[in-house]
Scaffold this motif. Sequence first.
Motif, PDB file in Angstrom:
ATOM      1  N   ILE A   1     -33.155  20.962 -42.376  1.00 29.74           N
ATOM      2  CA  ILE A   1     -32.033  20.023 -42.211  1.00 29.74           C
ATOM      3  C   ILE A   1     -30.846  20.405 -43.081  1.00 29.74           C
ATOM      4  O   ILE A   1     -29.696  20.224 -42.687  1.00 29.74           O
ATOM      5  CB  ILE A   1     -32.521  18.579 -42.478  1.00 29.74           C
ATOM      6  CG1 ILE A   1     -33.462  18.157 -41.347  1.00 29.74           C
ATOM      7  CG2 ILE A   1     -31.346  17.615 -42.564  1.00 29.74           C
ATOM      8  CD1 ILE A   1     -34.010  16.771 -41.471  1.00 29.74           C
ATOM      9  N   ASP A   2     -31.117  20.935 -44.244  1.00 29.73           N
ATOM     10  CA  ASP A   2     -29.991  21.322 -45.102  1.00 29.73           C
ATOM     11  C   ASP A   2     -29.343  22.638 -44.688  1.00 29.73           C
ATOM     12  O   ASP A   2     -28.444  23.136 -45.366  1.00 29.73           O
ATOM     13  CB  ASP A   2     -30.445  21.397 -46.576  1.00 29.73           C
ATOM     14  CG  ASP A   2     -30.260  20.038 -47.262  1.00 29.73           C
ATOM     15  OD1 ASP A   2     -30.093  19.036 -46.540  1.00 29.73           O
ATOM     16  OD2 ASP A   2     -30.280  19.982 -48.498  1.00 29.73           O
TER      17      ASP A   2
ATOM     18  N   SER B   1     -31.257  16.471 -52.887  1.00 32.35           N
ATOM     19  CA  SER B   1     -32.013  15.866 -51.793  1.00 32.35           C
ATOM     20  C   SER B   1     -33.160  16.776 -51.407  1.00 32.35           C
ATOM     21  O   SER B   1     -33.091  17.991 -51.552  1.00 32.35           O
ATOM     22  CB  SER B   1     -31.092  15.646 -50.583  1.00 32.35           C
ATOM     23  OG  SER B   1     -31.854  15.359 -49.421  1.00 32.35           O
TER      24      SER B   1
ATOM     25  N   ASP C   1     -34.052  18.104 -48.738  1.00 32.74           N
ATOM     26  CA  ASP C   1     -33.694  18.631 -47.418  1.00 32.74           C
ATOM     27  C   ASP C   1     -33.219  17.552 -46.444  1.00 32.74           C
ATOM     28  O   ASP C   1     -33.456  17.649 -45.241  1.00 32.74           O
ATOM     29  CB  ASP C   1     -34.881  19.399 -46.799  1.00 32.74           C
ATOM     30  CG  ASP C   1     -34.442  20.262 -45.616  1.00 32.74           C
ATOM     31  OD1 ASP C   1     -33.452  21.001 -45.762  1.00 32.74           O
ATOM     32  OD2 ASP C   1     -35.067  20.180 -44.558  1.00 32.74           O
ATOM     33  N   LEU C   2     -32.556  16.537 -46.978  1.00 28.90           N
ATOM     34  CA  LEU C   2     -31.968  15.522 -46.096  1.00 28.90           C
ATOM     35  C   LEU C   2     -30.544  15.203 -46.524  1.00 28.90           C
ATOM     36  O   LEU C   2     -30.085  14.058 -46.429  1.00 28.90           O
ATOM     37  CB  LEU C   2     -32.822  14.243 -46.110  1.00 28.90           C
ATOM     38  CG  LEU C   2     -34.146  14.308 -45.358  1.00 28.90           C
ATOM     39  CD1 LEU C   2     -35.042  13.130 -45.722  1.00 28.90           C
ATOM     40  CD2 LEU C   2     -33.911  14.319 -43.848  1.00 28.90           C
ATOM     41  N   THR C   3     -29.850  16.223 -46.998  1.00 29.79           N
ATOM     42  CA  THR C   3     -28.522  16.010 -47.575  1.00 29.79           C
ATOM     43  C   THR C   3     -27.596  15.235 -46.644  1.00 29.79           C
ATOM     44  O   THR C   3     -26.976  14.248 -47.050  1.00 29.79           O
ATOM     45  CB  THR C   3     -27.906  17.369 -47.945  1.00 29.79           C
ATOM     46  OG1 THR C   3     -28.705  17.944 -48.982  1.00 29.79           O
ATOM     47  CG2 THR C   3     -26.480  17.221 -48.438  1.00 29.79           C
TER      48      THR C   3
ATOM     49  N   ARG D   1     -30.860  21.595 -54.120  1.00 27.29           N
ATOM     50  CA  ARG D   1     -31.548  21.619 -52.814  1.00 27.29           C
ATOM     51  C   ARG D   1     -33.045  21.709 -53.097  1.00 27.29           C
ATOM     52  O   ARG D   1     -33.570  22.782 -53.354  1.00 27.29           O
ATOM     53  CB  ARG D   1     -31.109  22.860 -52.029  1.00 27.29           C
ATOM     54  CG  ARG D   1     -29.606  23.019 -51.876  1.00 27.29           C
ATOM     55  CD  ARG D   1     -29.073  22.166 -50.748  1.00 27.29           C
ATOM     56  NE  ARG D   1     -27.635  22.402 -50.570  1.00 27.29           N
ATOM     57  CZ  ARG D   1     -26.932  21.871 -49.581  1.00 27.29           C
ATOM     58  NH1 ARG D   1     -27.504  21.080 -48.692  1.00 27.29           N
ATOM     59  NH2 ARG D   1     -25.640  22.107 -49.473  1.00 27.29           N
ATOM     60  N   TYR D   2     -33.695  20.558 -53.066  1.00 29.92           N
ATOM     61  CA  TYR D   2     -35.111  20.524 -53.449  1.00 29.92           C
ATOM     62  C   TYR D   2     -36.040  21.075 -52.362  1.00 29.92           C
ATOM     63  O   TYR D   2     -37.218  21.324 -52.625  1.00 29.92           O
ATOM     64  CB  TYR D   2     -35.542  19.103 -53.785  1.00 29.92           C
ATOM     65  CG  TYR D   2     -34.979  18.562 -55.090  1.00 29.92           C
ATOM     66  CD1 TYR D   2     -35.591  18.875 -56.305  1.00 29.92           C
ATOM     67  CD2 TYR D   2     -33.858  17.748 -55.120  1.00 29.92           C
ATOM     68  CE1 TYR D   2     -35.093  18.379 -57.504  1.00 29.92           C
ATOM     69  CE2 TYR D   2     -33.348  17.243 -56.318  1.00 29.92           C
ATOM     70  CZ  TYR D   2     -33.974  17.560 -57.502  1.00 29.92           C
ATOM     71  OH  TYR D   2     -33.485  17.070 -58.688  1.00 29.92           O
TER      72      TYR D   2
END
Lengths: 684, 684
Positions: free
Chosen positions: A192-193, B380, B382-384, B413-414
């Motif tokens: 998603i990123d 986030s 991966d849901l930025t 960016r986790y």
Amino acid sequence: MTYDKTDELAINTIRTLAIDATFEANSGHPGAPMGMAPVAHVLFNKFLTFNPKNPDWVNRDRFVLSNGHGCMLHYALLHLFGYALSIDDLKHFRQVDSITPGHPEAHDTPGIEVTTGPLGQGFANAVGLAIAQQHTAAVFNKPGYELINNHTFTFFGDGCAMEGIASEAASTAGHLQLGNLIAIYDDNHISIDGDTKCAFTEDVLKRFEAYGWHTQHVQDGDSDLEGIEAAIAKAKEVKDKPSVIKLTTTIGFGSKLQGTGGVHGNPLKSDDIKQVKEKFGFDPEKTFVVPQEVYDQYHKHAADGAAAEQEWNKLFEKYGSEHKELHADLARRLTRDLPEGWQNKLPTYKPSDPAIASRKLSESVLEAIYDTVPELLSGSADLTGSNNTRWKKAIDFQPPSLGIGDWSGRYLRYGVREHAMAAIMNGLSAYGTIIPAGGTFLNFVSYAAGAVRLSSLSHQRVIYVATHDSIGLGEDGPTHQPIETLAHFRALPNMMVWRPADGNETSAAYYMALTSKQTPSILALTRQNLPQLEGSTIEKAIKGGYVALENKDAAVTLVSTGSEVSICLEAVKTLKEKNVAARVVSLPCVEVFDAQDKEYKLSVIPDGIPAMSVEVMSTLGWEKYSHEQFGLNRFGASGPYKKVYEKFEFTPEGIAKRALATVDFYKDVKPLRSPLNRAFQQLI
Amino acid sequence: MTYDKTDELAINTIRTLAIDATFEANSGHPGAPMGMAPVAHVLFNKFLTFNPKNPDWVNRDRFVLSNGHGCMLHYALLHLFGYALSIDDLKHFRQVDSITPGHPEAHDTPGIEVTTGPLGQGFANAVGLAIAQQHTAAVFNKPGYELINNHTFTFFGDGCAMEGIASEAASTAGHLQLGNLIAIYDDNHISIDGDTKCAFTEDVLKRFEAYGWHTQHVQDGDSDLEGIEAAIAKAKEVKDKPSVIKLTTTIGFGSKLQGTGGVHGNPLKSDDIKQVKEKFGFDPEKTFVVPQEVYDQYHKHAADGAAAEQEWNKLFEKYGSEHKELHADLARRLTRDLPEGWQNKLPTYKPSDPAIASRKLSESVLEAIYDTVPELLSGSADLTGSNNTRWKKAIDFQPPSLGIGDWSGRYLRYGVREHAMAAIMNGLSAYGTIIPAGGTFLNFVSYAAGAVRLSSLSHQRVIYVATHDSIGLGEDGPTHQPIETLAHFRALPNMMVWRPADGNETSAAYYMALTSKQTPSILALTRQNLPQLEGSTIEKAIKGGYVALENKDAAVTLVSTGSEVSICLEAVKTLKEKNVAARVVSLPCVEVFDAQDKEYKLSVIPDGIPAMSVEVMSTLGWEKYSHEQFGLNRFGASGPYKKVYEKFEFTPEGIAKRALATVDFYKDVKPLRSPLNRAFQQLI
């Protein structure tokens, strides 16, 4: 060429169905279905054996879409093959009360094996399904009767690959040498990123090699159908390792935005849809188009699957003549009924029996029933000696080559992998021939919360043996002492949380856990010894709550669970010295108690006198069953458990003091209703 | 030889202290301290710089014992080096109210950096500490002023290595090329279930290689002190990768049961202790013995550390003359105070402002304050784009070599790694110069529950930005719609759960989250738009609950949160048509509301009229604030969110209907007390 125009047409049909459904819903994920349509087409038509008319056939190959957001891929396949999922169902994708929800739900949609979407879960479920196959085969297959030989396949993406639960499950599968498991990794470089470069640059195949997997890479997942087929065929040949195939694909293949995050989680734009359909040779003015030759090809494969099931049914019938008991056992398991009379094995206790920790009482149940309930498969996340989950004669489920167990073993060493354990248990349950029980400390069921939630949502009969259930574990201290945990899982729909107070209640908890075919259970069990109660029986306890000590002159009801019930009974004596009569209710499972009729419930927690709850953890939720609450809304303490109980006043005196305050506080309230009397019904 | 008899004596002193303390407590884990004493001795004396008299010195090297059950190892070291941890504290190991609890707790014991024991957490905390160092160095170091150059070291065992959270964190650390992180893997082949062969046969070093780590193996961790030293020295030289050293050790070294599970979690027997002490040249009749030369050696190293801090203080003072603003910034951050007047940047809203989703309102807060609050580091899992956690000008925290950010970047960016994210955030917070905020969907905060719990227990100021907070997320469906989640975290002590109803409440949530130095927060935020309320202000909302709509003639109080508050306000109009007056309370944070004085609270939820709660998830716990509860004690549904709300009757009509039933039900009860009136106080 093995593949022709019809194959291409079928692949593009899947893609356009995903495009149309997400556009119609104005919501959903077209990218993964468009990218994975080729591998799905090859896998389903060349390798999977299944009968759409009977999605429950036990020896079907299992398919799990771990990247569940791509569910339109699976829904399209189910429709094309002739499962009970119509084109209208596709048109109602992501609509209220449809059978095509936003992520796949096993309980609602024929052909969906497990509930996925929360990333990593499906991958771990697949490991459970593969274990179940291996175990079931070991138990039932006989020379000439390879009844159980299905494979489990799973698709997973970068998101799943990043999740710890999938790492845990992959390590487990490698250790267990699950040659019947084939995972296909959708290497599309997009999450998603955006580009995976921003957070995920590890070498995935090397990692899987480290776990003991067989690894392959197919470079062109968009069009190399032969390569895909060859890789899957090779993976099937590898018998002593699970296989992963890294498949490099283009997310949203065909879209103007292909290969970007733009096609991941949003429908395509109209003009993009137009150009995609034209490129694929589809009429851009039409939606939800399935060419007849695609139906024909897929229905042909479905018919082959139906024929395979017919053959299997014949084989199974013949098996019955040679292996009567095993035949009966497997047939029974598939109904999910337990063996007749099994419950007579459950231990019962008299008040004169010694005080025993409920984790030990749980062990006694397992010892008593394991032989009678052969589908029970126990295990622990590396706390076997503490969880008491292993009966003495248990054999480990292990690859025979390790020399420490075999495939027919009924004890699973999950390792320190709570989250994967729970998801594997969901997969074991979903297979249909096993009831899994798995142990950890209650506090670490929280590590597994993501999977536990899906046990409930997907109606899996799994049993969490959650020992060391409170500050009563003592010295390990606050890091290990649950405070919020029971409130958490009591708030979870379709979950039975049991906290038995003695031996009879522990047996009752197992009775309900094993006979509730659609509901998982958490058994919260003590480390410390508990006396056998005067008033307990299995029959009373299976109502979820009952009067442990009645007194018609009572001024207060003490409502309690687990280790605190016996302290409440002591508190009654303290109160009596102060000329206050009290009664005690044991409420080992509020969810089961809730399901009783109102008259019964009001006989347990009646109108007219106040009720006070006593439980050594968060009071949250106890207001539903009591007027006042005595609990612990702070973290615990490290020390010998009796000292810890004293520190927080969970003693007869501490309880009595608060009970007196409760009686005093409510003496002027008229009418004083039971908290069970409500103004309106909750939605269920 | 670099090492002599004193070193051996020191190592055996650590071992015998661990033996004596666990024996005295009759509880605890001697095995790991006995096995890891050599590496601990080398690491602490040859590599770690720290000042026991000031455990808070910012540039100290960080040490994390991820296998926290071996905490007697760390407690012994802290004592020997002269931290405020006496020999009596060791004698009170695992006793109530001691500073030597069963597992290390950062908040209670000087020298303990983070709270560990729940496996895998410490490893991930260490990754956070290393990120914090890298970032803080990038922000503050200047030519001639290498203010921040500490390393982070962690010990971890097989248990941690099996946990998914550690896998996630290791993958993250590899991606981030954290050369300042050195992990030592205690390869002792034993976990609680016995030989690791039973569940854990992967190639750990190969896995770490796959993550991008530098790997080494020291074969003889029991006695090869030179080899240990050389490996750590080599690891320090590697600047562009984190390092792991696999150290093969003998658990319980010296015991008759060494190398077995028997020494893992139980004190040694008396006769075993006797032989160990004799073997080590200790008097078997004496306990808690520390030879003076050991104190001398350790105190010498401590003095060197104190001197190093003195030097650093001088450097920092000098830095102040050249880099005044940066000096002031770092000095301020270390107090944990925010910049003066920062709160004036918080956005405020008028009722005429447009309806906005609270996830967007949260983004507006971040945009408004990021420049003023430089310690804020967002991110986030991966849901930025969905969490709205990134301000427009944010730079990613990335290794500069990747070309997509740098070490001074304030956006992390986790990846899809919720559990590691939470534990990394705990490490970031523990470092002392950063306030981390991290996003995921509220439903997937549950994946991180193990670490979130430790945020609370260890008093970390971390902010979970938890969007898509209910069935209001719509189409993604039940797999993504929280039902139990708020109840779970409201039951967790020392956690603020905020569910703001509009812009002012969102600003209030951030105000409290950022100014509560000892308490983490979860901000539950909507996907869907919310109108700006008539009655809301930041000042009201920071009380946790307030009257959003007053009416002195009200027959009922509607108590609600988040997206349901505005529907309750509509319901008031529906009720008015039926000649029933109602008032509305917004309760965005029950924990903060609980902390207000009773008079205020009773003005919000008063005596005399019934209160009904309205929240689209589990009703569990709402009985504390209301007489009746309207919620959702079942799973949600996939569909457009308005349709989902309608299905479950969360409409003005659905609320009004139940409010009328509530008024009717309580009309005969006298006195009708506010649910806030209780018979006795809870323990806190």
